[in-house]
Design a protein around this motif. Structure first.
Motif, mmCIF file in Angstrom:
data_model
loop_
_atom_site.group_PDB
_atom_site.id
_atom_site.type_symbol
_atom_site.label_atom_id
_atom_site.label_comp_id
_atom_site.label_asym_id
_atom_site.label_seq_id
_atom_site.Cartn_x
_atom_site.Cartn_y
_atom_site.Cartn_z
ATOM 1 N N PHE A 171 0.853 -1.295 0.027
ATOM 2 C CA PHE A 171 0.134 -0.015 -0.080
ATOM 3 C C PHE A 171 0.984 1.147 0.085
ATOM 4 O O PHE A 171 0.721 2.278 -0.808
ATOM 5 C CB PHE A 171 -0.951 -0.004 1.306
ATOM 6 C CG PHE A 171 -2.014 1.175 1.398
ATOM 7 C CD1 PHE A 171 -2.928 1.548 0.537
ATOM 8 C CD2 PHE A 171 -1.361 2.308 2.222
ATOM 9 C CE1 PHE A 171 -3.672 2.658 0.639
ATOM 10 C CE2 PHE A 171 -2.115 3.448 2.299
ATOM 11 C CZ PHE A 171 -3.160 3.581 1.527
ATOM 12 N N ALA A 172 1.799 1.283 1.091
ATOM 13 C CA ALA A 172 2.531 2.299 1.047
ATOM 14 C C ALA A 172 3.565 2.352 -0.230
ATOM 15 O O ALA A 172 3.793 3.799 -0.698
ATOM 16 C CB ALA A 172 3.701 2.210 2.170
ATOM 17 N N ALA A 173 4.029 1.504 -0.772
ATOM 18 C CA ALA A 173 4.860 1.793 -2.165
ATOM 19 C C ALA A 173 4.018 2.057 -3.298
ATOM 20 O O ALA A 173 4.557 3.099 -3.915
ATOM 21 C CB ALA A 173 5.139 0.118 -2.665
ATOM 22 N N ARG A 174 2.621 1.795 -3.528
ATOM 23 C CA ARG A 174 1.885 2.268 -4.461
ATOM 24 C C ARG A 174 1.854 3.798 -4.148
ATOM 25 O O ARG A 174 1.605 4.576 -5.052
ATOM 26 C CB ARG A 174 0.619 1.677 -4.605
ATOM 27 C CG ARG A 174 0.428 0.256 -4.835
ATOM 28 C CD ARG A 174 0.988 -0.080 -6.024
ATOM 29 N NE ARG A 174 2.483 -0.396 -5.952
ATOM 30 C CZ ARG A 174 3.037 -1.554 -5.685
ATOM 31 N NH1 ARG A 174 2.319 -2.350 -5.029
ATOM 32 N NH2 ARG A 174 4.281 -1.636 -5.650
ATOM 33 N N ARG A 175 1.529 4.374 -2.848
ATOM 34 C CA ARG A 175 1.314 5.839 -2.759
ATOM 35 C C ARG A 175 2.622 6.492 -3.061
ATOM 36 O O ARG A 175 2.733 7.686 -3.620
ATOM 37 C CB ARG A 175 1.076 5.900 -1.345
ATOM 38 C CG ARG A 175 -0.308 5.435 -0.727
ATOM 39 C CD ARG A 175 -1.541 5.956 -1.607
ATOM 40 N NE ARG A 175 -2.910 5.706 -0.897
ATOM 41 C CZ ARG A 175 -3.879 6.203 -1.247
ATOM 42 N NH1 ARG A 175 -3.953 7.082 -2.243
ATOM 43 N NH2 ARG A 175 -4.783 5.435 -0.733
ATOM 44 N N PHE A 176 3.706 5.786 -2.707
ATOM 45 C CA PHE A 176 4.908 6.710 -3.314
ATOM 46 C C PHE A 176 5.107 6.495 -4.638
ATOM 47 O O PHE A 176 5.706 7.715 -5.130
ATOM 48 C CB PHE A 176 6.206 5.808 -2.791
ATOM 49 C CG PHE A 176 6.323 5.834 -1.136
ATOM 50 C CD1 PHE A 176 6.015 7.100 -0.287
ATOM 51 C CD2 PHE A 176 6.740 4.757 -0.365
ATOM 52 C CE1 PHE A 176 6.158 7.118 1.122
ATOM 53 C CE2 PHE A 176 7.006 5.012 1.104
ATOM 54 C CZ PHE A 176 6.786 6.049 1.747
ATOM 55 N N GLU A 177 4.804 5.752 -5.184
ATOM 56 C CA GLU A 177 4.802 5.559 -6.769
ATOM 57 C C GLU A 177 4.079 6.862 -7.276
ATOM 58 O O GLU A 177 4.271 7.420 -8.267
ATOM 59 C CB GLU A 177 4.470 4.124 -7.385
ATOM 60 C CG GLU A 177 5.501 3.221 -6.944
ATOM 61 C CD GLU A 177 5.009 1.753 -7.157
ATOM 62 O OE1 GLU A 177 5.910 0.633 -7.198
ATOM 63 O OE2 GLU A 177 3.645 1.515 -7.503
ATOM 64 N N GLU A 178 2.852 6.820 -6.868
ATOM 65 C CA GLU A 178 2.001 7.855 -7.148
ATOM 66 C C GLU A 178 2.434 9.084 -7.093
ATOM 67 O O GLU A 178 2.643 10.002 -8.101
ATOM 68 C CB GLU A 178 0.743 7.814 -6.754
ATOM 69 C CG GLU A 178 -0.321 6.528 -6.975
ATOM 70 C CD GLU A 178 -1.339 6.277 -6.212
ATOM 71 O OE1 GLU A 178 -1.844 7.316 -5.227
ATOM 72 O OE2 GLU A 178 -2.080 5.179 -6.235
ATOM 73 N N VAL A 179 2.964 9.404 -5.998
ATOM 74 C CA VAL A 179 3.561 10.999 -5.700
ATOM 75 C C VAL A 179 4.805 11.129 -6.330
ATOM 76 O O VAL A 179 4.982 12.375 -6.890
ATOM 77 C CB VAL A 179 3.711 11.023 -4.293
ATOM 78 C CG1 VAL A 179 4.926 10.540 -3.331
ATOM 79 C CG2 VAL A 179 3.650 12.682 -3.937
ATOM 80 N N LEU A 180 5.471 10.088 -6.705
ATOM 81 C CA LEU A 180 6.848 10.377 -7.330
ATOM 82 C C LEU A 180 6.520 10.274 -8.835
ATOM 83 O O LEU A 180 7.688 10.554 -9.561
ATOM 84 C CB LEU A 180 7.849 9.272 -6.884
ATOM 85 C CG LEU A 180 8.285 9.229 -5.493
ATOM 86 C CD1 LEU A 180 9.048 8.108 -4.986
ATOM 87 C CD2 LEU A 180 9.381 10.580 -5.360
ATOM 88 N N GLY A 181 5.725 9.930 -9.393
ATOM 89 C CA GLY A 181 5.322 9.672 -10.627
ATOM 90 C C GLY A 181 6.159 8.392 -11.396
ATOM 91 O O GLY A 181 6.422 8.392 -12.486
ATOM 92 N N TRP A 182 6.351 7.484 -10.547
ATOM 93 C CA TRP A 182 6.969 6.204 -10.980
ATOM 94 C C TRP A 182 5.982 5.219 -11.256
ATOM 95 O O TRP A 182 4.751 5.225 -11.103
ATOM 96 C CB TRP A 182 7.766 5.746 -9.805
ATOM 97 C CG TRP A 182 9.071 6.513 -9.427
ATOM 98 C CD1 TRP A 182 9.472 7.663 -9.782
ATOM 99 C CD2 TRP A 182 9.983 6.063 -8.298
ATOM 100 N NE1 TRP A 182 10.548 8.014 -9.388
ATOM 101 C CE2 TRP A 182 10.983 7.095 -8.282
ATOM 102 C CE3 TRP A 182 10.047 4.892 -7.419
ATOM 103 C CZ2 TRP A 182 11.986 7.037 -7.611
ATOM 104 C CZ3 TRP A 182 11.139 4.834 -6.629
ATOM 105 C CH2 TRP A 182 11.952 6.022 -6.557
ATOM 106 N N ALA A 183 6.413 4.222 -12.078
ATOM 107 C CA ALA A 183 5.521 3.033 -12.735
ATOM 108 C C ALA A 183 4.987 2.325 -11.552
ATOM 109 O O ALA A 183 5.783 1.918 -10.682
ATOM 110 C CB ALA A 183 6.201 2.616 -13.767
#
Length: 88
Positions: free
Chosen positions: A51-63
């Motif tokens: 869950f945290a990884a998905r949130r980080f990916e979203e805010v960082l613009g990562w795939a």
């Protein structure tokens, strides 16, 4: 410090610095706790939960899926099985 967790820590810090935002604001944007943000910025060596990884990916613009994760079963943050029951 693994290469992946170091990369995440640097990216989170660089994002905050570039946007001039606080840990509190990043926590708000990701809907994660300030403690979680601090943990991953300081890189204590453990990948985030999915869950945290998905949130980080979203805010960082990562795939999606670009941040390795640890399963919830392997975290030490799990509650005991009976912790959700209310005595009464």
């Amino acid at each position: 410090m693994s290469e992946e967790t170091e990369r995440l820590a640097k990216a989170l810090i660089e994002l905050r610095e570039a946007e001039g935002i606080s840990v509190r604001e990043l926590a708000r944007r990701t809907q994660l706790s300030q403690a979680t943000i601090r943990l991953h910025e300081s890189d204590r060596g453990r990948p985030p939960v999915p869950f945290a990884a998905r949130r980080f990916e979203e805010v960082l613009g990562w795939a999606p899926g670009s941040i390795p994760t640890v399963s919830r079963e392997t975290t030490d943050l799990e509650l005991p099985p009976d912790s959700g029951t209310v005595a009464g």
